[in-house]
Design a protein around this motif. Sequence first.
Motif, PDB file in Angstrom:
ATOM      1  N   ALA B 137      11.052  53.378  69.840  1.00  0.00           N
ATOM      2  CA  ALA B 137      10.777  54.629  70.052  1.00  0.00           C
ATOM      3  C   ALA B 137       9.951  54.939  69.034  1.00  0.00           C
ATOM      4  N   GLN B 138       9.241  56.229  69.767  1.00  0.00           N
ATOM      5  CA  GLN B 138       8.504  57.585  68.362  1.00  0.00           C
ATOM      6  C   GLN B 138       9.199  58.510  68.540  1.00  0.00           C
ATOM      7  N   VAL B 139       9.541  58.591  66.968  1.00  0.00           N
ATOM      8  CA  VAL B 139      10.552  59.318  66.502  1.00  0.00           C
ATOM      9  C   VAL B 139      10.158  60.808  66.732  1.00  0.00           C
ATOM     10  N   ALA B 140      10.069  62.015  67.118  1.00  0.00           N
ATOM     11  CA  ALA B 140       9.622  62.657  66.886  1.00  0.00           C
ATOM     12  C   ALA B 140      10.978  63.845  65.949  1.00  0.00           C
ATOM     13  N   TYR B 141      11.744  63.645  66.062  1.00  0.00           N
ATOM     14  CA  TYR B 141      12.651  64.930  65.626  1.00  0.00           C
ATOM     15  C   TYR B 141      14.148  64.060  65.693  1.00  0.00           C
ATOM     16  N   ASP B 142      14.794  63.871  64.029  1.00  0.00           N
ATOM     17  CA  ASP B 142      15.724  63.035  63.254  1.00  0.00           C
ATOM     18  C   ASP B 142      16.364  64.504  62.530  1.00  0.00           C
ATOM     19  N   ASP B 143      17.051  65.159  63.522  1.00  0.00           N
ATOM     20  CA  ASP B 143      18.395  65.757  62.518  1.00  0.00           C
ATOM     21  C   ASP B 143      19.129  66.479  62.807  1.00  0.00           C
ATOM     22  N   ASP B 144      20.128  67.277  61.436  1.00  0.00           N
ATOM     23  CA  ASP B 144      21.771  68.405  62.272  1.00  0.00           C
ATOM     24  C   ASP B 144      21.264  69.426  61.839  1.00  0.00           C
ATOM     25  N   PRO B 145      20.458  70.404  62.287  1.00  0.00           N
ATOM     26  CA  PRO B 145      20.371  71.966  61.531  1.00  0.00           C
ATOM     27  C   PRO B 145      21.834  72.682  61.485  1.00  0.00           C
ATOM     28  N   PHE B 146      22.451  72.266  62.535  1.00  0.00           N
ATOM     29  CA  PHE B 146      23.861  73.065  62.657  1.00  0.00           C
ATOM     30  C   PHE B 146      24.972  72.418  63.053  1.00  0.00           C
ATOM     31  N   GLY B 147      24.581  71.380  62.327  1.00  0.00           N
ATOM     32  CA  GLY B 147      26.208  70.048  62.553  1.00  0.00           C
ATOM     33  C   GLY B 147      26.094  69.602  63.499  1.00  0.00           C
TER      34      GLY B 147
END
Lengths: 287, 157
Positions: B137-147
């Motif tokens: 995969a090409q990953v553009a976003y990987d985060d948990d800003p609100f849990g």
Amino acid sequence: MTLRLGRHTFDDDATLMMAIVNRTPDSFYDQGATWAEDKAFERVALVVGQGAEIVDIGGIKAAPGVEISEAEERSRVVDLVARVRAAYPSLVISVDTWRASVGAAVCAAGADLLNDAWGGADPELVDAAAEGGAAIVCTHTGGVTPRTRPYRIEYDDVVAAAIADTTAYASRALDAGVPRESIVIDPAHDFGKNTFHSLELTHRLGEMVDTGWPVLVSLSNKDFVGETLDLPVGSRLVGTLAATAVCALAGARIYRVHEVVETRQTVDMVSSIAGRRPPCRAIRGLQ
Amino acid sequence: MTRVVLVPGTLALLPEYAGLEDPVADLRAACLEAAAWLGRSITVLADEQGVRIAEYLLDRTDHMHEEESYLVVGNGSACRTEKAPGHLDERSHAFDEALGASLRGGRPEVDADLARQLWASVGAIAQLRDLGELGPAQVAYDDDPFGVQYWVMRWES
């Protein structure tokens, strides 16, 4: 209706904070705290920092007292208007006066709005606004003489009277050449009214909004709040904000206030409840 | 060739929930950029709410390519912090790490029972396996800003 206040225009759904700036030694709320011109100028800086879109500069307290000549009134407000104009080009400058000569002088010094708290007592004030390119606030006082307190005034229907008088005043302003989008009406709580009248006007403010003219309300720390809650000046903020919320829900556009921050929060909250303003930042439950 | 994009089912992306400030501006930008990469013929894999997210993204993007395309709406656990919608569940991080790794490798492996316990929206992600080997995969976003664990990924196979 889109508002044009002198040099400035505002969107249809904009609500505006008009901060009171007294160049008086004896106004009821601040008791001369901003009487010195430098103190008044500091007050302007403070309320601009708090987000006020309009300052309303007044040189004569509303209550009875020592007579202030036209020359004295001009000397209190004209130089301050010019100084504020130079320092804050994007600020709407209103001047609280009923006198046409003072209105003309402050327009020449940079005022955008003439706030006639005394319901057109000087019939030439509309001409001063038209010639000076300023907007005008048309208030209802029941025809009382400026700087007098109400005494045994009664109305068959105070809201009907306020609508009839303010819209007639608005028509006179229009005829004098003030643009339609530069005319504001104000029921003028406490002016020519007892507390029951002011409460009724607050409850039925929507009828004034329904006239189509933008509505200004001046509720801040007034006697109708104090009498309703049995509280002295200085303890009326909560009551003022309750009345503010009712007027905001009805659709008032301009709020003449002592406390800018608290009133802005109240009006924004109510505007969002009414569906006229999105929440600032909504994520709860939407993650 | 087939193009596949994964976006999270974040309701804050929808215009009916817009505030004066956008709390998911970075995520929105990543989703729109990925959606614009899809071809004209697009199959949406999503639950009912996810379909609304997909429609929003596809309505706001132009699709110039011919490749058969899939827009998948799903996300990891919503139990990653004390303030998360599902409160903190210590298992969520390991779950998301494993799911994220399998997505990156193009062969998503979903523990549906654990996903349910950890408030993860993986129904459409599980369907990705039906598309065969996706490749890296090409990953553009990987985060948990609100849990909540969000990914924006794309695959071309």
